[in-house]
Design a protein around this motif. Structure first.
Motif, PDB file in Angstrom:
ATOM      1  N   PRO A 134       0.799  -1.226   0.000  1.00 17.46           N
ATOM      2  CA  PRO A 134       0.000   0.000   0.000  1.00 17.46           C
ATOM      3  C   PRO A 134       0.833   1.280   0.000  1.00 17.46           C
ATOM      4  O   PRO A 134       0.398   2.298  -0.539  1.00 17.46           O
ATOM      5  CB  PRO A 134      -0.829  -0.102   1.271  1.00 17.46           C
ATOM      6  CG  PRO A 134      -0.686  -1.489   1.765  1.00 17.46           C
ATOM      7  CD  PRO A 134       0.497  -2.096   1.102  1.00 17.46           C
ATOM      8  N   GLU A 135       1.993   1.218   0.568  1.00 19.67           N
ATOM      9  CA  GLU A 135       2.840   2.418   0.649  1.00 19.67           C
ATOM     10  C   GLU A 135       3.276   2.936  -0.719  1.00 19.67           C
ATOM     11  O   GLU A 135       3.675   4.090  -0.860  1.00 19.67           O
ATOM     12  CB  GLU A 135       4.074   2.149   1.533  1.00 19.67           C
ATOM     13  CG  GLU A 135       5.074   1.150   0.978  1.00 19.67           C
ATOM     14  CD  GLU A 135       4.736  -0.328   1.183  1.00 19.67           C
ATOM     15  OE1 GLU A 135       5.573  -1.168   0.805  1.00 19.67           O
ATOM     16  OE2 GLU A 135       3.643  -0.643   1.705  1.00 19.67           O
ATOM     17  N   LEU A 136       3.164   2.109  -1.763  1.00 19.02           N
ATOM     18  CA  LEU A 136       3.572   2.524  -3.108  1.00 19.02           C
ATOM     19  C   LEU A 136       2.469   3.282  -3.847  1.00 19.02           C
ATOM     20  O   LEU A 136       2.729   3.920  -4.864  1.00 19.02           O
ATOM     21  CB  LEU A 136       4.004   1.306  -3.936  1.00 19.02           C
ATOM     22  CG  LEU A 136       5.231   0.537  -3.426  1.00 19.02           C
ATOM     23  CD1 LEU A 136       5.500  -0.671  -4.303  1.00 19.02           C
ATOM     24  CD2 LEU A 136       6.440   1.448  -3.339  1.00 19.02           C
ATOM     25  N   GLY A 137       1.228   3.175  -3.392  1.00 19.30           N
ATOM     26  CA  GLY A 137       0.131   3.900  -4.027  1.00 19.30           C
ATOM     27  C   GLY A 137      -0.250   3.301  -5.368  1.00 19.30           C
ATOM     28  O   GLY A 137      -0.314   2.094  -5.535  1.00 19.30           O
ATOM     29  N   VAL A 138      -0.505   4.173  -6.342  1.00 17.06           N
ATOM     30  CA  VAL A 138      -0.831   3.767  -7.714  1.00 17.06           C
ATOM     31  C   VAL A 138       0.379   4.102  -8.565  1.00 17.06           C
ATOM     32  O   VAL A 138       0.783   5.264  -8.655  1.00 17.06           O
ATOM     33  CB  VAL A 138      -2.085   4.510  -8.232  1.00 17.06           C
ATOM     34  CG1 VAL A 138      -2.413   4.067  -9.645  1.00 17.06           C
ATOM     35  CG2 VAL A 138      -3.270   4.267  -7.306  1.00 17.06           C
ATOM     36  N   ILE A 139       0.964   3.084  -9.167  1.00 17.41           N
ATOM     37  CA  ILE A 139       2.233   3.255  -9.882  1.00 17.41           C
ATOM     38  C   ILE A 139       2.183   2.540 -11.235  1.00 17.41           C
ATOM     39  O   ILE A 139       1.301   1.724 -11.485  1.00 17.41           O
ATOM     40  CB  ILE A 139       3.427   2.724  -9.043  1.00 17.41           C
ATOM     41  CG1 ILE A 139       3.229   1.241  -8.702  1.00 17.41           C
ATOM     42  CG2 ILE A 139       3.611   3.559  -7.787  1.00 17.41           C
ATOM     43  CD1 ILE A 139       4.402   0.600  -7.963  1.00 17.41           C
ATOM     44  N   SER A 140       3.167   2.836 -12.066  1.00 18.05           N
ATOM     45  CA  SER A 140       3.256   2.158 -13.359  1.00 18.05           C
ATOM     46  C   SER A 140       3.624   0.691 -13.134  1.00 18.05           C
ATOM     47  O   SER A 140       4.172   0.319 -12.091  1.00 18.05           O
ATOM     48  CB  SER A 140       4.316   2.821 -14.245  1.00 18.05           C
ATOM     49  OG  SER A 140       5.610   2.556 -13.723  1.00 18.05           O
ATOM     50  N   TYR A 141       3.349  -0.126 -14.131  1.00 18.40           N
ATOM     51  CA  TYR A 141       3.713  -1.538 -14.048  1.00 18.40           C
ATOM     52  C   TYR A 141       5.228  -1.686 -13.932  1.00 18.40           C
ATOM     53  O   TYR A 141       5.718  -2.519 -13.178  1.00 18.40           O
ATOM     54  CB  TYR A 141       3.179  -2.295 -15.256  1.00 18.40           C
ATOM     55  CG  TYR A 141       3.477  -3.776 -15.200  1.00 18.40           C
ATOM     56  CD1 TYR A 141       2.803  -4.592 -14.306  1.00 18.40           C
ATOM     57  CD2 TYR A 141       4.439  -4.338 -16.031  1.00 18.40           C
ATOM     58  CE1 TYR A 141       3.082  -5.946 -14.242  1.00 18.40           C
ATOM     59  CE2 TYR A 141       4.722  -5.689 -15.975  1.00 18.40           C
ATOM     60  CZ  TYR A 141       4.044  -6.493 -15.072  1.00 18.40           C
ATOM     61  OH  TYR A 141       4.315  -7.846 -15.002  1.00 18.40           O
ATOM     62  N   GLU A 142       5.951  -0.859 -14.674  1.00 19.85           N
ATOM     63  CA  GLU A 142       7.422  -0.904 -14.611  1.00 19.85           C
ATOM     64  C   GLU A 142       7.911  -0.620 -13.191  1.00 19.85           C
ATOM     65  O   GLU A 142       8.797  -1.307 -12.682  1.00 19.85           O
ATOM     66  CB  GLU A 142       8.004   0.108 -15.600  1.00 19.85           C
ATOM     67  CG  GLU A 142       9.529   0.095 -15.661  1.00 19.85           C
ATOM     68  CD  GLU A 142      10.062   1.091 -16.670  1.00 19.85           C
ATOM     69  OE1 GLU A 142      11.128   1.668 -16.393  1.00 19.85           O
ATOM     70  OE2 GLU A 142       9.415   1.297 -17.719  1.00 19.85           O
ATOM     71  N   GLU A 143       7.348   0.399 -12.559  1.00 18.90           N
ATOM     72  CA  GLU A 143       7.725   0.696 -11.177  1.00 18.90           C
ATOM     73  C   GLU A 143       7.390  -0.468 -10.257  1.00 18.90           C
ATOM     74  O   GLU A 143       8.165  -0.807  -9.370  1.00 18.90           O
ATOM     75  CB  GLU A 143       7.002   1.963 -10.687  1.00 18.90           C
ATOM     76  CG  GLU A 143       7.495   3.249 -11.300  1.00 18.90           C
ATOM     77  CD  GLU A 143       6.638   4.407 -10.837  1.00 18.90           C
ATOM     78  OE1 GLU A 143       7.058   5.110  -9.888  1.00 18.90           O
ATOM     79  OE2 GLU A 143       5.547   4.607 -11.440  1.00 18.90           O
ATOM     80  N   TRP A 144       6.226  -1.060 -10.468  1.00 19.29           N
ATOM     81  CA  TRP A 144       5.833  -2.211  -9.653  1.00 19.29           C
ATOM     82  C   TRP A 144       6.860  -3.330  -9.785  1.00 19.29           C
ATOM     83  O   TRP A 144       7.288  -3.925  -8.785  1.00 19.29           O
ATOM     84  CB  TRP A 144       4.451  -2.712 -10.057  1.00 19.29           C
ATOM     85  CG  TRP A 144       4.074  -3.984  -9.380  1.00 19.29           C
ATOM     86  CD1 TRP A 144       4.041  -5.223  -9.922  1.00 19.29           C
ATOM     87  CD2 TRP A 144       3.696  -4.133  -8.018  1.00 19.29           C
ATOM     88  NE1 TRP A 144       3.672  -6.146  -8.983  1.00 19.29           N
ATOM     89  CE2 TRP A 144       3.444  -5.515  -7.800  1.00 19.29           C
ATOM     90  CE3 TRP A 144       3.548  -3.262  -6.948  1.00 19.29           C
ATOM     91  CZ2 TRP A 144       3.050  -6.018  -6.560  1.00 19.29           C
ATOM     92  CZ3 TRP A 144       3.144  -3.763  -5.715  1.00 19.29           C
ATOM     93  CH2 TRP A 144       2.910  -5.128  -5.528  1.00 19.29           C
ATOM     94  N   MET A 145       7.277  -3.617 -11.022  1.00 20.79           N
ATOM     95  CA  MET A 145       8.239  -4.698 -11.246  1.00 20.79           C
ATOM     96  C   MET A 145       9.590  -4.383 -10.607  1.00 20.79           C
ATOM     97  O   MET A 145      10.284  -5.284 -10.150  1.00 20.79           O
ATOM     98  CB  MET A 145       8.391  -4.957 -12.742  1.00 20.79           C
ATOM     99  CG  MET A 145       7.146  -5.550 -13.397  1.00 20.79           C
ATOM    100  SD  MET A 145       6.518  -7.030 -12.569  1.00 20.79           S
ATOM    101  CE  MET A 145       7.860  -8.173 -12.856  1.00 20.79           C
ATOM    102  N   ASN A 146       9.954  -3.106 -10.544  1.00 20.63           N
ATOM    103  CA  ASN A 146      11.211  -2.712  -9.900  1.00 20.63           C
ATOM    104  C   ASN A 146      11.180  -2.931  -8.387  1.00 20.63           C
ATOM    105  O   ASN A 146      12.226  -2.969  -7.761  1.00 20.63           O
ATOM    106  CB  ASN A 146      11.531  -1.255 -10.195  1.00 20.63           C
ATOM    107  CG  ASN A 146      11.959  -1.043 -11.632  1.00 20.63           C
ATOM    108  OD1 ASN A 146      12.424  -1.968 -12.301  1.00 20.63           O
ATOM    109  ND2 ASN A 146      11.782   0.162 -12.141  1.00 20.63           N
ATOM    110  N   HIS A 147       9.996  -3.052  -7.802  1.00 15.69           N
ATOM    111  CA  HIS A 147       9.866  -3.277  -6.369  1.00 15.69           C
ATOM    112  C   HIS A 147       9.667  -4.747  -6.019  1.00 15.69           C
ATOM    113  O   HIS A 147       9.456  -5.076  -4.858  1.00 15.69           O
ATOM    114  CB  HIS A 147       8.697  -2.461  -5.801  1.00 15.69           C
ATOM    115  CG  HIS A 147       9.005  -1.015  -5.656  1.00 15.69           C
ATOM    116  ND1 HIS A 147       8.748  -0.106  -6.658  1.00 15.69           N
ATOM    117  CD2 HIS A 147       9.587  -0.325  -4.659  1.00 15.69           C
ATOM    118  CE1 HIS A 147       9.131   1.093  -6.269  1.00 15.69           C
ATOM    119  NE2 HIS A 147       9.646   0.986  -5.065  1.00 15.69           N
ATOM    120  N   GLN A 148       9.747  -5.610  -7.018  1.00 16.45           N
ATOM    121  CA  GLN A 148       9.560  -7.054  -6.760  1.00 16.45           C
ATOM    122  C   GLN A 148      10.881  -7.729  -6.467  1.00 16.45           C
ATOM    123  O   GLN A 148      11.909  -7.357  -6.850  1.00 16.45           O
ATOM    124  CB  GLN A 148       8.874  -7.718  -7.947  1.00 16.45           C
ATOM    125  CG  GLN A 148       7.491  -7.180  -8.207  1.00 16.45           C
ATOM    126  CD  GLN A 148       6.592  -7.263  -7.000  1.00 16.45           C
ATOM    127  OE1 GLN A 148       6.308  -8.342  -6.523  1.00 16.45           O
ATOM    128  NE2 GLN A 148       6.167  -6.123  -6.493  1.00 16.45           N
TER     129      GLN A 148
END
Length: 148
Positions: A134-148
């Motif tokens: 939840p702390e990441l909010g609404v982000i791009s898919y690329e950003e999401w993948m960078n946090h995996q």
């Protein structure tokens, strides 16, 4: 007791136009058209899994929001082109002019939005694997993948 959501209903200004939009543009199947009232029901998915009701309303139309389940692959690879080819304008949750799917990190889920002719806000959504952030909010898919 509850196993899922089976149907939802939306108001439309023209039943004929909306039936055409949802069947010819989005590919839903007409299930039943009430002959006594301006209402139609459409099947979503295979085997009568889900249903959408269209209710013609000539005044005080109240646009709603609902989401169609889709696959991650389809949303990432096909959704934007599919919508544009159907002369629909895809947009993300932030409505920032970028027409790319975004991730709701709290779920997590990948989504892209578009409107029907009456301004009902429609969405293609796919739940992603893994735990929400939840702390990441609404982000791009690329950003999401960078946090995996």
């Amino acid at each position: 007791m509850i196993k899922g959501l089976y149907e939802t209903h939306v108001q439309v200004s023209s039943l004929e136009d909306s039936i055409r939009f949802y069947t010819e543009v989005l590919g839903l199947k007409l299930a039943h058209r009430d002959k006594t009232r301006p209402i139609a029901f459409l099947w979503i998915g295979e085997g009568k899994e889900f249903m959408l009701g269209l209710w013609e309303q000539k005044e005080n139309l109240q646009p709603r929001h609902f989401a169609f389940s889709s696959s991650q692959k389809d949303i990432l690879n096909y959704s934007v082109d599919f919508l544009k080819n159907k002369h629909l304008k895809p947009y993300n949750f932030l409505k920032d002019g970028i027409d790319e799917p975004m991730v709701f990190a709290w779920m997590p889920a990948l989504a892209i939005y578009f409107n029907d002719p009456d301004g009902n806000q429609l969405e293609f959504i796919s739940i992603l694997k893994g735990e929400g952030k939840p702390e990441l909010g609404v982000i791009s898919y690329e950003e999401w993948m960078n946090h995996q």
